[in-house]
Design a protein around this motif. Sequence first.
Motif, PDB file in Angstrom:
ATOM      1  N   ASN A   1      -2.671   3.651  -5.301  1.00 20.32           N
ATOM      2  CA  ASN A   1      -2.899   3.276  -3.905  1.00 20.32           C
ATOM      3  C   ASN A   1      -2.093   2.063  -3.483  1.00 20.32           C
ATOM      4  O   ASN A   1      -1.710   1.941  -2.323  1.00 20.32           O
ATOM      5  CB  ASN A   1      -4.386   3.026  -3.655  1.00 20.32           C
ATOM      6  N   SER A   2      -1.860   1.135  -4.418  1.00 23.68           N
ATOM      7  CA  SER A   2      -1.115  -0.078  -4.061  1.00 23.68           C
ATOM      8  C   SER A   2      -0.545  -0.743  -5.304  1.00 23.68           C
ATOM      9  O   SER A   2      -0.981  -0.468  -6.420  1.00 23.68           O
ATOM     10  CB  SER A   2      -2.024  -1.057  -3.326  1.00 23.68           C
TER      11      SER A   2
ATOM     12  N   THR B   1      -0.955   4.307   0.304  1.00 21.66           N
ATOM     13  CA  THR B   1      -1.930   5.322   0.710  1.00 21.66           C
ATOM     14  C   THR B   1      -1.364   6.278   1.751  1.00 21.66           C
ATOM     15  O   THR B   1      -1.836   7.410   1.860  1.00 21.66           O
ATOM     16  CB  THR B   1      -3.203   4.655   1.255  1.00 21.66           C
TER      17      THR B   1
ATOM     18  N   SER C   1       0.828  -1.202   0.000  1.00 21.31           N
ATOM     19  CA  SER C   1       0.000   0.000   0.000  1.00 21.31           C
ATOM     20  C   SER C   1       0.865   1.256   0.000  1.00 21.31           C
ATOM     21  O   SER C   1       1.883   1.335   0.682  1.00 21.31           O
ATOM     22  CB  SER C   1      -0.906   0.000   1.226  1.00 21.31           C
TER      23      SER C   1
END
Length: 148
Positions: free
Chosen positions: A130-131, A121, A119
């Motif tokens: 985001n990942s 984020t 991740s």
Amino acid sequence: MIRRRGLLRPDRESGSVTVEMAILTPVFLLIIVAAIVFGRTAVALNAIDVAAHDAARAASISRSEAAAAGNAQNAAAAALAEQGLNCAQPPTVTPQLSGFSQTGTDLAFVSVTVSCEVSFTDLALPGVPNSFQLQSTFVSPLDSYRER
């Protein structure tokens, strides 16, 4: 304005540094963001490589197929914890244990694939996904004397 030979002339380069910095600052920020993302991805991939290696080795020295699957799971989880990698989802450990069914003195192998969704984020940077899904596979020969 600068004075040359008694005449006043406007300085043509006045304010050019401000314009250059306004143009180059986003480029520098993009390079910094890319370095952070690539660096964290490289560290995560190294941790997953270590986990796959440890899991394959633990499976290869196990006495049975069932024990090998459990040992691979435990070794991968311990390696990821030791490396400090937190996957967004629980990591997937997939052992290929067909080497246990081979008989005789032929060299047999097991392989383990470790997958982890890393991740990003926490970075909260524009343009960063985001990942990432990363995976690594390692192959280890079965211990010839595992049945003793």
